[in-house]
Design a protein around this motif. Sequence first.
Motif, PDB file in Angstrom:
ATOM      1  N   ASP A  20     -42.789   6.530  25.873  1.00  0.00           N
ATOM      2  CA  ASP A  20     -42.754   7.677  27.248  1.00  0.00           C
ATOM      3  C   ASP A  20     -44.047   7.153  28.010  1.00  0.00           C
ATOM      4  OD1 ASP A  20     -40.310   9.047  27.209  1.00  0.00           O
ATOM      5  OD2 ASP A  20     -41.273  10.626  26.062  1.00  0.00           O
ATOM      6  N   GLU A  68     -44.033   5.279  31.661  1.00  0.00           N
ATOM      7  CA  GLU A  68     -44.630   5.733  32.605  1.00  0.00           C
ATOM      8  C   GLU A  68     -45.817   4.954  33.254  1.00  0.00           C
ATOM      9  OE1 GLU A  68     -45.168  10.080  33.322  1.00  0.00           O
ATOM     10  OE2 GLU A  68     -43.831  10.413  31.540  1.00  0.00           O
ATOM     11  N   ASP A  74     -46.185  12.476  32.850  1.00  0.00           N
ATOM     12  CA  ASP A  74     -45.619  13.852  33.095  1.00  0.00           C
ATOM     13  C   ASP A  74     -44.834  14.246  32.006  1.00  0.00           C
ATOM     14  OD1 ASP A  74     -46.496  13.719  35.749  1.00  0.00           O
ATOM     15  OD2 ASP A  74     -44.682  12.448  36.473  1.00  0.00           O
ATOM     16  N   SER A  75     -44.407  13.325  31.228  1.00  0.00           N
ATOM     17  CA  SER A  75     -43.271  13.649  30.245  1.00  0.00           C
ATOM     18  C   SER A  75     -44.041  14.433  28.859  1.00  0.00           C
ATOM     19  CB  SER A  75     -42.640  12.641  29.696  1.00  0.00           C
ATOM     20  OG  SER A  75     -43.418  11.503  29.284  1.00  0.00           O
ATOM     21  N   TRP A  76     -45.442  14.106  28.852  1.00  0.00           N
ATOM     22  CA  TRP A  76     -46.386  14.779  27.924  1.00  0.00           C
ATOM     23  C   TRP A  76     -47.578  15.348  28.651  1.00  0.00           C
ATOM     24  CZ3 TRP A  76     -45.190  14.480  22.484  1.00  0.00           C
ATOM     25  CH2 TRP A  76     -44.148  13.627  22.364  1.00  0.00           C
ATOM     26  N   ARG A 128     -41.106   7.993  20.234  1.00  0.00           N
ATOM     27  CA  ARG A 128     -40.670   8.791  21.649  1.00  0.00           C
ATOM     28  C   ARG A 128     -42.031   8.745  22.316  1.00  0.00           C
ATOM     29  NH1 ARG A 128     -37.974  12.354  18.504  1.00  0.00           N
ATOM     30  NH2 ARG A 128     -39.243  14.059  18.861  1.00  0.00           N
TER      31      ARG A 128
END
Length: 519
Positions: free
Chosen positions: A311, A315, A215-217, A307
């Motif tokens: 992440d 996840e 989700d963050s990428w 980062r």
Amino acid sequence: MRLTRLAVVLVTALPLVTATASAGGPPKRPAIALTDVLPAVAEASPAPGDGFRLTSGTVITASGAALPVATQLAEALRPGTGFPLPVVADGGARAIALVLEPGHPDEGYRLDIGPAGVALRATLPAGLFAGVQTLRQLLPPEIESTSPQRRRWVLPGGTIVDRPRYAYRGAMLDLARHFHEPAEIRRYIDQLSRFKINHLHLHLSDDQGWRIRIDSWPRLTEVGGAPGTGVGGDGGGFLTKDDYRELVRYAADRFVTIVPEIDMPGHVNAAQVAYPELTCDGVAPRPRTDMRVGYSSLCVSADVTYRFAEDVIRELAEMTPGPYLHIGGDEAMSTPHGSYLTFQKRVLPLVRKYGKIPYGWHEIAQSPSAAGAVIQFWGRERTSPSVATAVAAGARVVLSPANRSYLDMKYDMLTPGGLAWAGYIEVRTAYDWDPARLLSDVPESAVLGVEAPLWSETLRDSTDIDFLAFPRLVAIAELGWSPRAAHDWSSFRARLGAYGPRWIRDGVGFHRSPQINWS
């Protein structure tokens, strides 16, 4: 290629149908013995006289945590027998009883079969499940039918006491080079769990594609899972988080643990196409659909790299209940050695931060941070100083020698599909090695288990998976489960040959190895 394999299945199956029709009944075959099981059982004590006959009045008894396994057994036996086989708390005589009790090894079980009933005992539900797979093989191959068959259903009498040699018995499926749909993965789980394989390692990212939603990428799958990705450009697709969680649940119901892998710092071209900031010059590389390796690397000096890594690890860990998270680490030829060590020093602890055991290909053993990790050895050497050093510091080893266990290798030079860079691997080659003696500088006490990887450069669908995985995956399964004393090629090839009709009835398009006398 796939039509050719399907034709082999149909042509081989036709004589069975013709023989049955001309003879007026099924051909006579030897009675099944307690030892006719894949993988080989640890101990078997046949009893004289009759075994147990399943009838329309047979019931299955279980309670508590044994109920789900009992239900699976009933669902497996009902189609071929046509019997109701109700699952009840107490069935008295003529019952198949599944019992949880203390005193058995993890995944171990005891199976007692007599004329009055069957008792399957284990300490954990995983042991009951293993025993159920044995019990199914003790019934005639027609038990795999999807409609009732007219025949006697008799289990041989006696006792089996069984337990695994190694705790980790794995298979790997590569989704990055070609994406395999969840239904194909579930089908593979069904088949591999029949042979007491208890881990499925999913290779979820590589140069040619990214196959798990983060989700963050989000562009990882929007770009790396788009149509046109994968080797040859026809392997688009990815797993949503719901897809992944459902696969984890489905596998757990069959006592298979999902091990996710995100490969880094190499094998990252697809990620860098989606996010050019992951390169050192900020320029997106061109998408790759070829089979080359070793040309991509994360920028080890950039903060954004860590980062990104954190992440992704966070996840994945959140939706993976199993203990392991695989961070790849292989073939990082474009990452300087010092940078590689720097990367592992920062990333391996991130896996531990999120509650998982770090797992990686054997190249991670170069890093002092690999102490306590699981190292997957894929080499062809008989020694590995870096792995031995990591083991001395507390690492465990999963053995996947490429020239023995890589299921994507061709059987011989005429095999359609598959590769040959590690050599040809026929069934006997896959079977004739001992995990305890593979690495002379690593003690058996450090061997966690074995795994059979199936890379998907030449795969497209379940037909391809079947053909390359079976029967060789069964050889690796026996090395992982059965005691060293049971290792015997003559016995294995006979048991494997007798299993062929079950695969035919299951629709598994396995390789008809000329080394095996198929029933």
